[in-house]
Motif scaffolding. Sequence first.
Motif, PDB file in Angstrom:
ATOM      1  N   ALA A 196       0.833  -1.205   0.000  1.00  0.00           N
ATOM      2  CA  ALA A 196       0.000   0.000   0.000  1.00  0.00           C
ATOM      3  C   ALA A 196       0.870   1.258   0.000  1.00  0.00           C
ATOM      4  CB  ALA A 196      -0.940   0.004   1.202  1.00  0.00           C
ATOM      5  N   VAL A 197       1.909   1.262   0.822  1.00  0.00           N
ATOM      6  CA  VAL A 197       2.806   2.423   0.870  1.00  0.00           C
ATOM      7  C   VAL A 197       3.502   2.610  -0.479  1.00  0.00           C
ATOM      8  CG1 VAL A 197       4.955   3.291   1.879  1.00  0.00           C
ATOM      9  CG2 VAL A 197       3.162   2.356   3.362  1.00  0.00           C
ATOM     10  N   ARG A 198       3.939   1.521  -1.096  1.00  0.00           N
ATOM     11  CA  ARG A 198       4.613   1.621  -2.398  1.00  0.00           C
ATOM     12  C   ARG A 198       3.680   2.227  -3.448  1.00  0.00           C
ATOM     13  NH1 ARG A 198       5.106  -0.678  -7.192  1.00  0.00           N
ATOM     14  NH2 ARG A 198       3.423  -2.178  -6.799  1.00  0.00           N
ATOM     15  N   LEU A 199       2.435   1.770  -3.478  1.00  0.00           N
ATOM     16  CA  LEU A 199       1.481   2.294  -4.465  1.00  0.00           C
ATOM     17  C   LEU A 199       1.131   3.759  -4.193  1.00  0.00           C
ATOM     18  CD1 LEU A 199      -0.879  -0.809  -4.803  1.00  0.00           C
ATOM     19  CD2 LEU A 199       0.624   0.123  -6.572  1.00  0.00           C
ATOM     20  N   LEU A 200       1.033   4.124  -2.926  1.00  0.00           N
ATOM     21  CA  LEU A 200       0.742   5.526  -2.596  1.00  0.00           C
ATOM     22  C   LEU A 200       1.909   6.433  -2.997  1.00  0.00           C
ATOM     23  CD1 LEU A 200      -1.016   5.154   0.879  1.00  0.00           C
ATOM     24  CD2 LEU A 200      -2.062   5.943  -1.248  1.00  0.00           C
ATOM     25  N   GLN A 201       3.133   5.956  -2.829  1.00  0.00           N
ATOM     26  CA  GLN A 201       4.291   6.733  -3.284  1.00  0.00           C
ATOM     27  C   GLN A 201       4.246   6.943  -4.794  1.00  0.00           C
ATOM     28  OE1 GLN A 201       7.391   4.200  -1.701  1.00  0.00           O
ATOM     29  NE2 GLN A 201       7.767   5.566   0.054  1.00  0.00           N
ATOM     30  N   GLN A 202       3.863   5.896  -5.511  1.00  0.00           N
ATOM     31  CA  GLN A 202       3.772   5.987  -6.969  1.00  0.00           C
ATOM     32  C   GLN A 202       2.667   6.962  -7.386  1.00  0.00           C
ATOM     33  OE1 GLN A 202       3.805   2.136  -8.815  1.00  0.00           O
ATOM     34  NE2 GLN A 202       3.361   2.938 -10.863  1.00  0.00           N
TER      35      GLN A 202
END
Length: 581
Positions: free
Chosen positions: A547-553
């Motif tokens: 989730a954090v990775r996708l939000l960063q993207q």
Amino acid sequence: MSKIRALEHLSYYAVKEGRRTKKPIEMDERETVLVNRARQGDSEAFGELVRLHRERAVGIARRIVRDRMKAEDVVQNALIQAFKHIDRLADVERFAPWLSRIVRNEALMDVRRTARVSRETVFSSLPVKEDAGANGELRPDLDSLLYRLARNTEGPTVGAADPERVWLQREFFAAVHRMLHGLSAGEREVFEAHVFRQLSPREIADALGMSEGSVYKAISRSRHKVKQARVREYLRDRMEAASHGMLRKANNLLPMRWTAEEWRSAETSFAVCAFLYMRNIGCGDVTVSDVMGLTGQAFRISLDASRIGVSGPAMYFWEPVFAEGLANLGLRARHVGDGGTAPSAYMLGEAVALAREEIAAGRAVIAWDLFAPKFGLLYGYDDARQQFTGDDGSGPGKIAYDRLGRGEDGGVFVLAMEPDRHISPVSPEAALKRAIAMVEAHAYGERSFPGYANGLASYEAWMAAIRNGTVDALGNSYTLLIAADARRHAVRFLRKWTAGWQGEKERLAFEAEGYYYEAAACFARLASRFPFPSGGDPLDPEEAKEAVRLLQQIKACEEAGLTALRRLSRCLSNEEEGKGR
């Protein structure tokens, strides 16, 4: 007959004691000359008119205020108003009735002021008729009291003395009667004993054979019901006052047309309401994506910073955002309330009045929390039943005037819209530029409530809540549902511009569309991992990491998309300047 109309009969053809009437005074040529001179600003001519009509004016005022000294003051104020506005007198031969009308109005205002500050009478101190109860105990027959007091105000002697006060008393007793009959028999017995006989809960419990706890509950329920009844009485009076002398129907139902599919065309309920409003005023070529884009809703992100609760997507300052967005659609907005707190009686009256006024003019209004915590449309009213007809996508329903703003979320907000005919229509490109300015302002520093975040700062708060394990599963999934749907509409909105342009504008619009397409795809993946309403498991370490990775993207894509939109806005400005040369 209303109180105003009742007193109007005491005017130019004034009724004196003994029912004798005066004939209207004929104006001679000299008076006509004086009026003409006074209309041109001649104070001496006006003074002569005052000398001719003052005694008659004092007589009119005295018959209403019932006091010679007060009548003199009333006439003095009336003469000042008459001198200020005599240039508005269209027919010089109507000076006498015109002046009489001003005197009457001033006298009536004085009566109302006096009524508002007059000494109150404690209701329990009024004489009551005692009847034997079932247990042989004496208790007041309140219905008989109210009926008798109301009848006593209708006597000829009382009526001749003070018609204004008679009318107010009669209305008061009738209102008390209506309010009390909203209680059940048991509630009313307890309420009358507590309020009108001033008995304590313990004394009431002993007299009625109840527990003291039951008495407290009955008093609480009764107070709540009477309070609601008082609000209804207040609204009834306001509606009557607003309709006085106006050709306004007591009920109205607009022929609105929509489908369940149209209500589901976006998750942002405000945008859906604005879209349906535009469709029903003849803007058939506007799509819901157009509304989402031009109002900035397609590019918004707002959330509860600490736990990503369900309240987040709606927690921003609606008034300026809605007004600015609707202006991009060519609509002027007016509103009552802020949706945050339960309304006072006055605020509720303002909201009901605005909704009725707009519906009577053929325009639906947007309102918050009709049947659920979201926006819906009010498009009908019925004064006899004191209720609106509305829809928020769950189907047509009725909502009482006094329940407006008292739903699950507990806050009144009514928004009226109408085509803004006071400004020149803006071009589509100009509306797009203004929408881009809104998007940029939201992304980089729009004002927010304490504990909430919006724009690009939302993503940092979102990632922090996931890392800290404070994220709420339901709120997280709901925020994702709203944001994912919004970005899908952002892509459709930008794609429409890309398809209609060529050259640099097309390239920049396509670039922005691409970035928001990537952001929408990432939101879609997040929404599938944390579906609404089940919520998934955002506290699972692997799920949280992804989730954090996708939000960063998403944040990186939106930063790049904002840069492309900013360049597109500059390109449009340069093109406009080039056309102006």
